[in-house]
Design an enzyme around this catalytic site. Structure first.
Site, PDB file in Angstrom:
ATOM      1  N   SER A  25       3.098  84.078-116.349  1.00 48.00           N
ATOM      2  CA  SER A  25       2.164  84.096-117.468  1.00 48.00           C
ATOM      3  C   SER A  25       2.260  82.823-118.284  1.00 48.00           C
ATOM      4  O   SER A  25       1.444  82.602-119.167  1.00 48.00           O
ATOM      5  CB  SER A  25       2.415  85.313-118.359  1.00 48.00           C
TER       6      SER A  25
ATOM      7  N   HIS B  53      -2.875  84.660-112.115  1.00 48.19           N
ATOM      8  CA  HIS B  53      -2.344  85.439-113.230  1.00 48.19           C
ATOM      9  C   HIS B  53      -3.193  86.687-113.466  1.00 48.19           C
ATOM     10  O   HIS B  53      -4.372  86.591-113.808  1.00 48.19           O
ATOM     11  CB  HIS B  53      -2.321  84.537-114.487  1.00 48.19           C
TER      12      HIS B  53
ATOM     13  N   GLU C 275      -6.748  84.948-113.729  1.00 50.08           N
ATOM     14  CA  GLU C 275      -6.789  83.504-114.026  1.00 50.08           C
ATOM     15  C   GLU C 275      -6.249  82.753-112.818  1.00 50.08           C
ATOM     16  O   GLU C 275      -5.171  83.100-112.315  1.00 50.08           O
ATOM     17  CB  GLU C 275      -5.879  83.176-115.221  1.00 50.08           C
TER      18      GLU C 275
ATOM     19  N   ASN D 178      -3.539  84.015-122.579  1.00 54.56           N
ATOM     20  CA  ASN D 178      -2.344  84.168-123.414  1.00 54.56           C
ATOM     21  C   ASN D 178      -2.284  83.121-124.522  1.00 54.56           C
ATOM     22  O   ASN D 178      -1.740  83.376-125.600  1.00 54.56           O
ATOM     23  CB  ASN D 178      -1.075  84.095-122.561  1.00 54.56           C
TER      24      ASN D 178
HETATM   25  N1  3HC Z   1      -3.558 102.104-113.155  1.00 56.25           N
HETATM   26  C1  3HC Z   1      -2.626 101.705-114.044  1.00 56.25           C
HETATM   27  N2  3HC Z   1      -2.577 102.140-115.319  1.00 56.25           N
HETATM   28  C2  3HC Z   1      -3.531 102.974-115.701  1.00 56.25           C
HETATM   29  C3  3HC Z   1      -4.553 103.412-114.832  1.00 56.25           C
HETATM   30  C4  3HC Z   1      -4.535 102.939-113.503  1.00 56.25           C
HETATM   31  N3  3HC Z   1      -5.426 103.313-112.613  1.00 56.25           N
HETATM   32  N4  3HC Z   1      -5.374 104.242-115.516  1.00 56.25           N
HETATM   33  C5  3HC Z   1      -4.881 104.333-116.731  1.00 56.25           C
HETATM   34  N5  3HC Z   1      -3.766 103.570-116.876  1.00 56.25           N
HETATM   35  C6  3HC Z   1      -2.908 103.533-118.032  1.00 56.25           C
HETATM   36  C7  3HC Z   1      -3.052 102.822-119.307  1.00 56.25           C
HETATM   37  O1  3HC Z   1      -2.422 101.647-119.415  1.00 56.25           O
HETATM   38  C8  3HC Z   1      -2.443 103.834-120.287  1.00 56.25           C
HETATM   39  O2  3HC Z   1      -1.072 104.151-120.084  1.00 56.25           O
HETATM   40  P1  3HC Z   1      -0.298 105.578-120.432  1.00 56.25           P
HETATM   41  O3  3HC Z   1      -1.059 106.759-119.954  1.00 56.25           O
HETATM   42  O4  3HC Z   1       0.968 105.451-119.708  1.00 56.25           O
HETATM   43  O5  3HC Z   1      -0.144 105.626-121.938  1.00 56.25           O
HETATM   44  C9  3HC Z   1      -3.207 104.977-119.915  1.00 56.25           C
HETATM   45  O6  3HC Z   1      -3.192 104.825-118.511  1.00 56.25           O
HETATM   46  C10 3HC Z   1      -4.488 104.984-120.653  1.00 56.25           C
HETATM   47  O7  3HC Z   1      -5.317 105.552-119.817  1.00 56.25           O
HETATM   48  P2  3HC Z   1      -6.786 105.805-120.243  1.00 56.25           P
HETATM   49  O8  3HC Z   1      -7.403 106.600-119.179  1.00 56.25           O
HETATM   50  O9  3HC Z   1      -6.824 106.349-121.654  1.00 56.25           O
HETATM   51  O10 3HC Z   1      -7.330 104.321-120.172  1.00 56.25           O
HETATM   52  P3  3HC Z   1      -8.499 103.691-121.012  1.00 56.25           P
HETATM   53  O11 3HC Z   1      -9.717 103.844-120.231  1.00 56.25           O
HETATM   54  O12 3HC Z   1      -8.439 104.174-122.415  1.00 56.25           O
HETATM   55  O13 3HC Z   1      -8.125 102.136-121.017  1.00 56.25           O
HETATM   56  C11 3HC Z   1      -6.847 100.180-121.324  1.00 56.25           C
HETATM   57  C12 3HC Z   1      -6.828 101.713-121.262  1.00 56.25           C
HETATM   58  C13 3HC Z   1      -7.696  99.581-120.199  1.00 56.25           C
HETATM   59  C14 3HC Z   1      -5.400  99.761-121.142  1.00 56.25           C
HETATM   60  C15 3HC Z   1      -7.459  99.704-122.688  1.00 56.25           C
HETATM   61  O14 3HC Z   1      -6.778 100.329-123.735  1.00 56.25           O
HETATM   62  C16 3HC Z   1      -7.367  98.212-122.862  1.00 56.25           C
HETATM   63  O15 3HC Z   1      -8.208  97.472-122.378  1.00 56.25           O
HETATM   64  N6  3HC Z   1      -6.326  97.710-123.583  1.00 56.25           N
HETATM   65  C17 3HC Z   1      -6.073  96.295-123.729  1.00 56.25           C
HETATM   66  C18 3HC Z   1      -5.266  95.813-122.548  1.00 56.25           C
HETATM   67  C19 3HC Z   1      -5.033  94.327-122.560  1.00 56.25           C
HETATM   68  O16 3HC Z   1      -5.456  93.601-123.436  1.00 56.25           O
HETATM   69  N7  3HC Z   1      -4.309  93.858-121.545  1.00 56.25           N
HETATM   70  C20 3HC Z   1      -3.968  92.484-121.414  1.00 56.25           C
HETATM   71  C21 3HC Z   1      -2.589  92.275-121.924  1.00 56.25           C
HETATM   72  S1  3HC Z   1      -2.104  90.563-121.783  1.00 56.25           S
HETATM   73  C22 3HC Z   1      -1.506  90.437-120.222  1.00 56.25           C
HETATM   74  O17 3HC Z   1      -1.424  91.362-119.450  1.00 56.25           O
HETATM   75  C23 3HC Z   1      -1.052  89.084-119.802  1.00 56.25           C
HETATM   76  C24 3HC Z   1       0.432  89.045-119.596  1.00 56.25           C
HETATM   77  O18 3HC Z   1       0.743  87.777-119.062  1.00 56.25           O
HETATM   78  C25 3HC Z   1       1.222  89.255-120.860  1.00 56.25           C
END
Ligand code: 3HC
Length: 287
Positions: A115, A136, A148, A186
């Site tokens: 990342s 990424h 990315e 990021n």
């Molecule tokens: N596979 C993996 N995880 C899944 C999934 C699948 N098929 N379906 C759902 N999930 C996960 C979610 O992460 C969350 O975890 P939890 O149940 O353990 O709490 C849960 O399942 C939420 O499920 P939902 O059905 O409610 O999912 P939503 O449709 O509400 O969407 C989300 C969840 C897409 C994570 C949304 O909240 C979102 O877009 N959040 C922002 C995520 C973001 O910004 N990510 C980028 C982070 S930066 C990064 O990754 C870069 C790195 O380098 C740091």
């Protein structure tokens, strides 16, 4: 390209293996311990079932994806791969050691899901800088639409084109970023999360008010403190430090509260506590 090797079965590695297997590739997923690889297979099974439940994958496709997944602790197995994606710990010397342990076919492409570590520098630790590229993914990989692509100085145009084709077959949208600290997403996202932690530390708002503010006032799917916990506070801190060190610009200094939380071992969801406590049935704000 038919066989994809994924090195590291943590949060990102298991997500990459999941989407590659679902897209029809044979996937070799490796980790240092078989128990970790087995845990990743359980996570992939659970996440595929979620997709079937939501109607975004069929049961047949999920079963076929699992059947295409091979687990191993032996990096020599990646000799069968056409593309190997490293998704191990975010540590430069660990990654370099992994690259040096690989015996790959001459045509095999090598990518890193780093990342924030420089692609050109990592490429120089491999035997194929022209076939090496940053790739990424975003967490959670099966749900996030973006990849990315970060070519290094020596990455060939053919390698970059192959990464675009791979991302497209995964159903992702690809953007290209220069090999600059933290790339595009990021570079912009992490200072925003860091700023939310400054605001919390300075008493500008509570955890809930800061998160609600950005969710309802800026239409973000998760509040910044929830997202920081989701990404991992240690990961966020390391990205801020890479940006600060890589640019020399003090505007990227990590929030003191972020540093203290990481020192306390409060790393977010994965450790059970960050800006929320995750040990109960629902997350509870800690401040
Ligand atoms: N596979 C993996 N995880 C899944 C999934 C699948 N098929 N379906 C759902 N999930 C996960 C979610 O992460 C969350 O975890 P939890 O149940 O353990 O709490 C849960 O399942 C939420 O499920 P939902 O059905 O409610 O999912 P939503 O449709 O509400 O969407 C989300 C969840 C897409 C994570 C949304 O909240 C979102 O877009 N959040 C922002 C995520 C973001 O910004 N990510 C980028 C982070 S930066 C990064 O990754 C870069 C790195 O380098 C740091």
């Amino acid at each position: 390209m038919q066989t994809i090797g994924v090195i590291g079965s943590g949060l990102m590695g298991n997500g990459i293996a999941h989407v590659a297997a679902l897209a029809g590739y044979d996937v070799i997923l490796s980790d240092v311990e078989m128990s970790r690889a087995e845990a990743a297979r359980s996570t992939i099974t659970k996440n595929l079932a979620r997709m079937v439940g939501k109607g975004t994958a069929t049961q047949d496709a999920a079963d076929a994806a699992l059947a295409r997944l091979t687990l191993t602790t032996d990096n020599a197995a990646h000799e069968a791969a056409d593309l190997v994606i490293e998704a191990a710990t975010e540590n430069e010397s660990v990654k370099a050691k992994i690259f040096q342990s690989l015996t790959l076919q001459p045509h095999t492409l090598l990518a890193t899901n780093t990342s924030s570590i420089g692609i050109t520098r990592l490429a120089s630790t491999t035997d194929r800088a022209d076939k090496f590229c940053g790739l990424h993914f975003f967490n959670p990989v099966p749900l996030m639409a973006l990849v990315e692509i970060i070519p290094g100085l020596a990455t060939s145009a053919d390698t970059t084109a192959a990464m675009h084709a791979f991302a497209t077959r995964l159903g992702k949208t690809a953007i290209e970023a220069a090999d600059s600290p933290a790339f595009i997403v990021n570079r912009i996202l992490c200072p925003m999360l860091n700023e939310a932690i400054f605001a919390l530390g300075e008493g500008v708002g509570s955890v809930v008010d800061i998160d609600t503010g950005l969710k309802l006032g800026a239409n973000h799917p998760m509040g910044p403190l929830t997202l920081a916990d989701f990404v991992g506070l240690d990961t966020l801190l390391s990205i801020m430090r890479v940006m600060q060190d890589g640019t020399g610009d003090p505007k990227y200094r990590p929030a003191p509260l972020l540093v203290r939380y990481v020192e306390a071992g409060w790393l977010g969801r994965k450790s059970g506590r960050g800006f929320y406590d995750y040990t109960g049935p629902e997350p509870v704000p800690t401040r």
